[in-house]
Each structure stands twice: as C-alpha cells, then as structure tokens.
Scaffold this motif. Structure first.
Motif, PDB file in Angstrom:
ATOM      1  N   SER A  39       6.666   4.438 -15.773  1.00 42.65           N
ATOM      2  CA  SER A  39       8.089   4.078 -15.791  1.00 42.65           C
ATOM      3  C   SER A  39       8.732   4.331 -14.437  1.00 42.65           C
ATOM      4  N   ARG A  40       8.414   5.484 -13.849  1.00 35.30           N
ATOM      5  CA  ARG A  40       8.967   5.802 -12.518  1.00 35.30           C
ATOM      6  C   ARG A  40       8.468   4.801 -11.488  1.00 35.30           C
ATOM      7  N   LYS A  41       7.180   4.445 -11.556  1.00 35.46           N
ATOM      8  CA  LYS A  41       6.618   3.452 -10.630  1.00 35.46           C
ATOM      9  C   LYS A  41       7.338   2.118 -10.809  1.00 35.46           C
ATOM     10  N   GLY A  42       7.584   1.732 -12.050  1.00 32.64           N
ATOM     11  CA  GLY A  42       8.293   0.478 -12.313  1.00 32.64           C
ATOM     12  C   GLY A  42       9.697   0.465 -11.734  1.00 32.64           C
ATOM     13  N   ARG A  43      10.402   1.581 -11.885  1.00 31.03           N
ATOM     14  CA  ARG A  43      11.757   1.668 -11.314  1.00 31.03           C
ATOM     15  C   ARG A  43      11.715   1.596  -9.791  1.00 31.03           C
ATOM     16  N   MET A  44      10.742   2.276  -9.189  1.00 29.27           N
ATOM     17  CA  MET A  44      10.596   2.236  -7.730  1.00 29.27           C
ATOM     18  C   MET A  44      10.336   0.798  -7.274  1.00 29.27           C
ATOM     19  N   ASP A  45       9.471   0.083  -8.008  1.00 22.20           N
ATOM     20  CA  ASP A  45       9.131  -1.291  -7.649  1.00 22.20           C
ATOM     21  C   ASP A  45      10.335  -2.223  -7.768  1.00 22.20           C
ATOM     22  N   GLU A  46      11.146  -2.021  -8.810  1.00 26.08           N
ATOM     23  CA  GLU A  46      12.335  -2.856  -9.006  1.00 26.08           C
ATOM     24  C   GLU A  46      13.318  -2.732  -7.855  1.00 26.08           C
ATOM     25  N   LEU A  47      13.354  -1.564  -7.230  1.00 25.45           N
ATOM     26  CA  LEU A  47      14.297  -1.311  -6.137  1.00 25.45           C
ATOM     27  C   LEU A  47      13.734  -1.659  -4.763  1.00 25.45           C
ATOM     28  N   ASN A  48      12.481  -2.103  -4.717  1.00 26.57           N
ATOM     29  CA  ASN A  48      11.820  -2.379  -3.440  1.00 26.57           C
ATOM     30  C   ASN A  48      11.693  -3.894  -3.257  1.00 26.57           C
ATOM     31  N   PRO A  49      12.514  -4.492  -2.365  1.00 29.11           N
ATOM     32  CA  PRO A  49      12.483  -5.951  -2.188  1.00 29.11           C
ATOM     33  C   PRO A  49      11.112  -6.486  -1.772  1.00 29.11           C
ATOM     34  N   LYS A  50      10.380  -5.727  -0.973  1.00 29.93           N
ATOM     35  CA  LYS A  50       9.062  -6.190  -0.520  1.00 29.93           C
ATOM     36  C   LYS A  50       8.083  -6.219  -1.685  1.00 29.93           C
TER      37      LYS A  50
ATOM     38  N   LYS B 286       0.837  -1.200   0.000  1.00 34.87           N
ATOM     39  CA  LYS B 286       0.000   0.000   0.000  1.00 34.87           C
ATOM     40  C   LYS B 286       0.873   1.252   0.000  1.00 34.87           C
ATOM     41  N   ASP B 287       1.929   1.255   0.807  1.00 31.02           N
ATOM     42  CA  ASP B 287       2.840   2.398   0.856  1.00 31.02           C
ATOM     43  C   ASP B 287       3.507   2.644  -0.495  1.00 31.02           C
ATOM     44  N   SER B 288       3.888   1.574  -1.191  1.00 29.31           N
ATOM     45  CA  SER B 288       4.542   1.738  -2.493  1.00 29.31           C
ATOM     46  C   SER B 288       3.566   2.291  -3.530  1.00 29.31           C
ATOM     47  N   ILE B 289       2.305   1.910  -3.425  1.00 34.71           N
ATOM     48  CA  ILE B 289       1.277   2.396  -4.348  1.00 34.71           C
ATOM     49  C   ILE B 289       1.030   3.882  -4.119  1.00 34.71           C
ATOM     50  N   THR B 290       0.768   4.252  -2.882  1.00 35.46           N
ATOM     51  CA  THR B 290       0.471   5.650  -2.594  1.00 35.46           C
ATOM     52  C   THR B 290       1.717   6.533  -2.762  1.00 35.46           C
ATOM     53  N   GLY B 291       2.886   5.983  -2.452  1.00 39.99           N
ATOM     54  CA  GLY B 291       4.134   6.726  -2.596  1.00 39.99           C
ATOM     55  C   GLY B 291       4.481   7.051  -4.047  1.00 39.99           C
ATOM     56  N   ALA B 292       3.890   6.298  -4.979  1.00 37.86           N
ATOM     57  CA  ALA B 292       4.143   6.538  -6.402  1.00 37.86           C
ATOM     58  C   ALA B 292       3.175   7.549  -6.996  1.00 37.86           C
ATOM     59  N   GLY B 293       2.217   8.016  -6.188  1.00 32.82           N
ATOM     60  CA  GLY B 293       1.268   9.009  -6.683  1.00 32.82           C
ATOM     61  C   GLY B 293      -0.078   8.444  -7.098  1.00 32.82           C
ATOM     62  N   ILE B 294      -0.344   7.199  -6.710  1.00 38.85           N
ATOM     63  CA  ILE B 294      -1.652   6.600  -6.976  1.00 38.85           C
ATOM     64  C   ILE B 294      -2.535   6.957  -5.786  1.00 38.85           C
ATOM     65  N   THR B 295      -3.635   7.650  -6.054  1.00 45.96           N
ATOM     66  CA  THR B 295      -4.480   8.159  -4.979  1.00 45.96           C
ATOM     67  C   THR B 295      -5.713   7.289  -4.722  1.00 45.96           C
ATOM     68  N   GLN B 296      -6.103   6.504  -5.710  1.00 49.93           N
ATOM     69  CA  GLN B 296      -7.283   5.634  -5.581  1.00 49.93           C
ATOM     70  C   GLN B 296      -7.060   4.415  -6.469  1.00 49.93           C
ATOM     71  N   MET B 297      -7.437   3.240  -5.966  1.00 47.16           N
ATOM     72  CA  MET B 297      -7.309   2.029  -6.768  1.00 47.16           C
ATOM     73  C   MET B 297      -8.433   1.082  -6.401  1.00 47.16           C
ATOM     74  N   GLU B 298      -9.073   0.533  -7.436  1.00 43.71           N
ATOM     75  CA  GLU B 298     -10.108  -0.482  -7.251  1.00 43.71           C
ATOM     76  C   GLU B 298      -9.826  -1.601  -8.245  1.00 43.71           C
TER      77      GLU B 298
END
Length: 113
Positions: A67-78, A34-46
């Motif tokens: 692309s930025r979200k993808g890079r953030m995800d690649e660097l996040n082990p969780k 959830k933190d990675s989603i909101t931290g990337a600028g996603i404000t609502q998801m269903e």
C-alpha cells in the motif's frame, strides 16, 4: 527479509514482447524507476517470462508494504509515465481485480531437507 512472487501477462504479440524485454534489459530502464523500487524497500527483483506470462520474485525489507509503495508510485510522475508505457505491453490476468496488474502468488510448496 520478505519474499514475494507475482504474476502478470503480456499481450500475446511477439513484437510487443520483444519490445517489453528491450525496456527491461540492463541500461534500458529508467533510473527513476530503479530509484522508486529501491526507495520503497525492495532489495532484489527478478522477472522471468514463459510465453506471455511474467513471473516476478521480489525480496524486500521486513517493513515493506504494498500500500505504501502504491501511494509513493501515485505521487511520482515518472513512475506514472513508466506505468502508462508498460500498459502497452501488459494485460491483467483474467482473475485480476479492476486496475490490478501484478498479482501476488500463493506459496504452495517448500522443499526442506
């Protein structure tokens, strides 16, 4: 605000679909995800499901970038651990590119009055 609609298929197995839904019920997801989603600028998801097809609606901040979200995800082990777990349930739509999961859908109609 931007809005995106995406699609993905699940493995067509009732037990796996039930387990996937279990992971997505309130309180069962991982807080780091959830933190990675909101931290990337996603404000609502269903996420909605029919059969084994998933449909996601995302609302984002104006500067959201996949692309930025993808890079953030690649660097996040969780996030990588979560993605590995989710691949047990997910399968790419037949027209997805290699390694692609969620596919952005094209808007083809808007009702205005």
């Amino acid at each position: 605000m931007k809005k995106y609609c995406l699609a993905l298929d699940l493995v067509d197995d009732p037990d796996l679909i039930a387990e996937y839904e279990h992971w997505h019920k309130a309180g069962n997801g991982w807080p780091e995800i959830k933190d990675s989603i909101t931290g990337a600028g996603i404000t609502q998801m269903e996420i909605y499901r029919t059969g084994n097809r998933l449909f996601m609606i995302m609302e984002t901040e104006d500067d959201f970038d996949f692309s930025r979200k993808g890079r953030m995800d690649e660097l996040n082990p969780k996030v990588q651990e979560w993605e590995q777990l989710m691949w047990k349930f997910q399968q790419p739509i037949s027209w997805a590119k290699e390694g692609e999961k969620w596919i952005i859908m094209d808007k083809i109609f808007t009702l205005t009055h």
